[in-house]
Design a protein around this motif. Structure first.
Motif, PDB file in Angstrom:
ATOM      1  N   ILE A  50      61.345-120.328  50.857  1.00 23.77           N
ATOM      2  CA  ILE A  50      61.922-120.708  49.558  1.00 23.77           C
ATOM      3  C   ILE A  50      60.798-121.067  48.587  1.00 23.77           C
ATOM      4  CG2 ILE A  50      63.279-122.499  48.396  1.00 23.77           C
ATOM      5  CD1 ILE A  50      64.975-120.341  49.643  1.00 23.77           C
ATOM      6  N   ASP A  51      59.747-121.728  49.081  1.00 24.88           N
ATOM      7  CA  ASP A  51      58.592-122.018  48.228  1.00 24.88           C
ATOM      8  C   ASP A  51      57.960-120.717  47.728  1.00 24.88           C
ATOM      9  OD1 ASP A  51      58.936-124.728  48.453  1.00 24.88           O
ATOM     10  OD2 ASP A  51      57.332-125.016  49.944  1.00 24.88           O
ATOM     11  N   ASN A  52      57.969-119.678  48.574  1.00 25.12           N
ATOM     12  CA  ASN A  52      57.434-118.385  48.175  1.00 25.12           C
ATOM     13  C   ASN A  52      58.254-117.795  47.029  1.00 25.12           C
ATOM     14  OD1 ASN A  52      57.763-115.169  48.793  1.00 25.12           O
ATOM     15  ND2 ASN A  52      55.648-115.872  48.997  1.00 25.12           N
ATOM     16  N   VAL A 109      61.600-112.468  53.072  1.00 21.30           N
ATOM     17  CA  VAL A 109      62.660-112.782  52.119  1.00 21.30           C
ATOM     18  C   VAL A 109      63.260-111.468  51.638  1.00 21.30           C
ATOM     19  CG1 VAL A 109      63.191-113.851  49.906  1.00 21.30           C
ATOM     20  CG2 VAL A 109      61.444-114.854  51.373  1.00 21.30           C
ATOM     21  N   ASP A 110      64.573-111.355  51.725  1.00 25.32           N
ATOM     22  CA  ASP A 110      65.264-110.155  51.248  1.00 25.32           C
ATOM     23  C   ASP A 110      65.986-110.505  49.954  1.00 25.32           C
ATOM     24  OD1 ASP A 110      66.360-107.588  51.140  1.00 25.32           O
ATOM     25  OD2 ASP A 110      68.156-108.223  52.224  1.00 25.32           O
ATOM     26  N   ILE A 111      65.455-110.023  48.845  1.00 23.76           N
ATOM     27  CA  ILE A 111      66.054-110.271  47.538  1.00 23.76           C
ATOM     28  C   ILE A 111      67.161-109.236  47.337  1.00 23.76           C
ATOM     29  CG2 ILE A 111      65.666-110.424  45.049  1.00 23.76           C
ATOM     30  CD1 ILE A 111      64.194-112.582  46.660  1.00 23.76           C
ATOM     31  N   THR A 112      68.391-109.722  47.186  1.00 29.94           N
ATOM     32  CA  THR A 112      69.514-108.807  46.988  1.00 29.94           C
ATOM     33  C   THR A 112      69.824-108.607  45.514  1.00 29.94           C
ATOM     34  OG1 THR A 112      71.040-110.659  47.293  1.00 29.94           O
ATOM     35  CG2 THR A 112      70.565-109.310  49.221  1.00 29.94           C
ATOM     36  N   THR A 113      69.580-109.638  44.695  1.00 28.42           N
ATOM     37  CA  THR A 113      69.881-109.537  43.267  1.00 28.42           C
ATOM     38  C   THR A 113      68.806-110.241  42.447  1.00 28.42           C
ATOM     39  OG1 THR A 113      72.239-109.648  43.784  1.00 28.42           O
ATOM     40  CG2 THR A 113      71.619-109.980  41.496  1.00 28.42           C
ATOM     41  N   LEU A 114      68.332-109.571  41.413  1.00 28.87           N
ATOM     42  CA  LEU A 114      67.455-110.168  40.417  1.00 28.87           C
ATOM     43  C   LEU A 114      68.073-109.842  39.061  1.00 28.87           C
ATOM     44  CD1 LEU A 114      64.804-111.544  39.498  1.00 28.87           C
ATOM     45  CD2 LEU A 114      63.728-109.293  39.581  1.00 28.87           C
ATOM     46  N   GLU A 115      68.520-110.879  38.360  1.00 27.39           N
ATOM     47  CA  GLU A 115      69.198-110.672  37.084  1.00 27.39           C
ATOM     48  C   GLU A 115      68.428-111.334  35.951  1.00 27.39           C
ATOM     49  OE1 GLU A 115      73.094-112.319  37.219  1.00 27.39           O
ATOM     50  OE2 GLU A 115      73.809-110.900  38.724  1.00 27.39           O
ATOM     51  N   THR A 127      67.008-120.205  15.487  1.00 23.81           N
ATOM     52  CA  THR A 127      67.582-119.521  16.637  1.00 23.81           C
ATOM     53  C   THR A 127      66.432-119.064  17.523  1.00 23.81           C
ATOM     54  OG1 THR A 127      69.428-118.780  15.310  1.00 23.81           O
ATOM     55  CG2 THR A 127      69.043-117.630  17.372  1.00 23.81           C
ATOM     56  N   ARG A 128      66.504-119.462  18.756  1.00 22.71           N
ATOM     57  CA  ARG A 128      65.438-119.122  19.683  1.00 22.71           C
ATOM     58  C   ARG A 128      66.051-118.449  20.895  1.00 22.71           C
ATOM     59  NH1 ARG A 128      60.461-123.020  21.036  1.00 22.71           N
ATOM     60  NH2 ARG A 128      59.270-121.448  22.102  1.00 22.71           N
ATOM     61  N   GLU A 129      65.507-117.316  21.264  1.00 22.33           N
ATOM     62  CA  GLU A 129      66.046-116.613  22.418  1.00 22.33           C
ATOM     63  C   GLU A 129      65.479-117.194  23.693  1.00 22.33           C
ATOM     64  OE1 GLU A 129      66.906-112.384  22.818  1.00 22.33           O
ATOM     65  OE2 GLU A 129      66.107-112.245  20.789  1.00 22.33           O
ATOM     66  N   LYS A 130      66.350-117.243  24.675  1.00 24.74           N
ATOM     67  CA  LYS A 130      65.947-117.670  26.011  1.00 24.74           C
ATOM     68  C   LYS A 130      66.320-116.570  26.984  1.00 24.74           C
ATOM     69  CE  LYS A 130      66.868-121.944  27.212  1.00 24.74           C
ATOM     70  NZ  LYS A 130      67.638-123.189  27.431  1.00 24.74           N
ATOM     71  N   ILE A 131      65.624-116.546  28.083  1.00 22.93           N
ATOM     72  CA  ILE A 131      65.934-115.592  29.140  1.00 22.93           C
ATOM     73  C   ILE A 131      66.374-116.385  30.360  1.00 22.93           C
ATOM     74  CG2 ILE A 131      65.021-113.812  30.672  1.00 22.93           C
ATOM     75  CD1 ILE A 131      63.032-113.126  28.462  1.00 22.93           C
ATOM     76  N   SER A 132      67.495-115.990  30.912  1.00 17.95           N
ATOM     77  CA  SER A 132      67.984-116.594  32.151  1.00 17.95           C
ATOM     78  C   SER A 132      67.581-115.673  33.300  1.00 17.95           C
ATOM     79  CB  SER A 132      69.497-116.755  32.098  1.00 17.95           C
ATOM     80  OG  SER A 132      69.977-117.238  33.329  1.00 17.95           O
ATOM     81  N   ILE A 133      66.984-116.260  34.323  1.00 22.82           N
ATOM     82  CA  ILE A 133      66.575-115.508  35.512  1.00 22.82           C
ATOM     83  C   ILE A 133      67.381-116.040  36.688  1.00 22.82           C
ATOM     84  CG2 ILE A 133      64.688-114.837  37.035  1.00 22.82           C
ATOM     85  CD1 ILE A 133      62.764-115.715  34.799  1.00 22.82           C
ATOM     86  N   ARG A 134      68.024-115.138  37.409  1.00 27.43           N
ATOM     87  CA  ARG A 134      68.760-115.528  38.609  1.00 27.43           C
ATOM     88  C   ARG A 134      68.322-114.646  39.773  1.00 27.43           C
ATOM     89  NH1 ARG A 134      75.175-116.144  39.187  1.00 27.43           N
ATOM     90  NH2 ARG A 134      74.704-118.324  38.877  1.00 27.43           N
ATOM     91  N   VAL A 135      67.956-115.300  40.861  1.00 31.03           N
ATOM     92  CA  VAL A 135      67.523-114.594  42.070  1.00 31.03           C
ATOM     93  C   VAL A 135      68.469-114.981  43.198  1.00 31.03           C
ATOM     94  CG1 VAL A 135      65.662-114.276  43.737  1.00 31.03           C
ATOM     95  CG2 VAL A 135      65.112-114.630  41.336  1.00 31.03           C
ATOM     96  N   PHE A 148      70.394-117.907  49.626  1.00 29.19           N
ATOM     97  CA  PHE A 148      69.929-118.802  48.564  1.00 29.19           C
ATOM     98  C   PHE A 148      70.202-118.166  47.214  1.00 29.19           C
ATOM     99  CE2 PHE A 148      66.365-116.037  49.431  1.00 29.19           C
ATOM    100  CZ  PHE A 148      65.920-115.701  48.169  1.00 29.19           C
ATOM    101  N   VAL A 149      70.298-119.028  46.215  1.00 27.65           N
ATOM    102  CA  VAL A 149      70.416-118.601  44.816  1.00 27.65           C
ATOM    103  C   VAL A 149      69.538-119.533  43.994  1.00 27.65           C
ATOM    104  CG1 VAL A 149      71.936-118.320  42.831  1.00 27.65           C
ATOM    105  CG2 VAL A 149      72.787-117.809  45.126  1.00 27.65           C
TER     106      VAL A 149
END
Length: 161
Positions: A50-52, A109-115, A127-135, A148-149
């Motif tokens: 998870i630290d990785n 680690v097997d990453i199934t989804t990177l959004e 107005t400031r754009e942000k990027i949401s990252i979900r792994v 894990f998510v």
């Protein structure tokens, strides 16, 4: 007078029973310690993996924060232009997060989804754009899988419009 002499000590049967009880207790305690040791090892491996993934998230976050622009090729691929003008692309290849096709996560680690998603944040009349990252992914250790998510939101410091 009758002379009664008392013999003190344990009989052979009493000794055998006490040794048998001690042996059973020792076996139960040692099995408990072995199981505890295995659980501790599993927890350490999971924490390291998870630290990785957290390190990979930190790399992506840093590149996005310090980049000048970004573009989405798709929902699961992001290209960031750095201050130096280089393009860095993040996506999943063969279950690993890659940066310009170089893996930045461990093979365990097997990453199934990177959004990647674009978010708008309104603050102090700007107005400031942000990027949401979900792994999302799984970690496998000794035939045991843990899912894990991880998610974070990032805004760029050096955004060029």
């Amino acid at each position: 007078m009758i002379n009664k002499s008392k013999k003190s000590g344990f009989t052979l049967i009493e000794m055998m029973v006490s040794v048998a009880i001690f042996t059973v207790v020792a076996v139960v305690v040692s099995v408990g310690f072995v199981n505890l040791s295995l659980l501790n090892k599993k927890a350490q491996v999971n924490r390291a993996l998870i630290d990785n993934v957290n390190l990979a998230m930190d790399v992506m976050t840093f590149k996005i924060k310090e980049g000048t622009s970004y573009s989405f090729t798709s929902n699961d691929q992001l290209t960031v232009t750095t201050l130096e003008g280089d393009e860095v692309t993040f996506k999943v290849i063969d279950g690993q997060i890659t940066m310009n096709t170089v893996p930045i996560t461990s093979q365990e680690v097997d990453i199934t989804t990177l959004e990647f998603r674009s978010l708008k944040a309104i603050k102090l009349n700007t107005t400031r754009e942000k990027i949401s990252i979900r792994v999302r992914g799984t970690i496998e250790y000794r035939q045991t899988q843990s899912e894990f998510v991880l998610q974070t939101d990032v805004s760029q410091r050096n955004r060029v419009n």
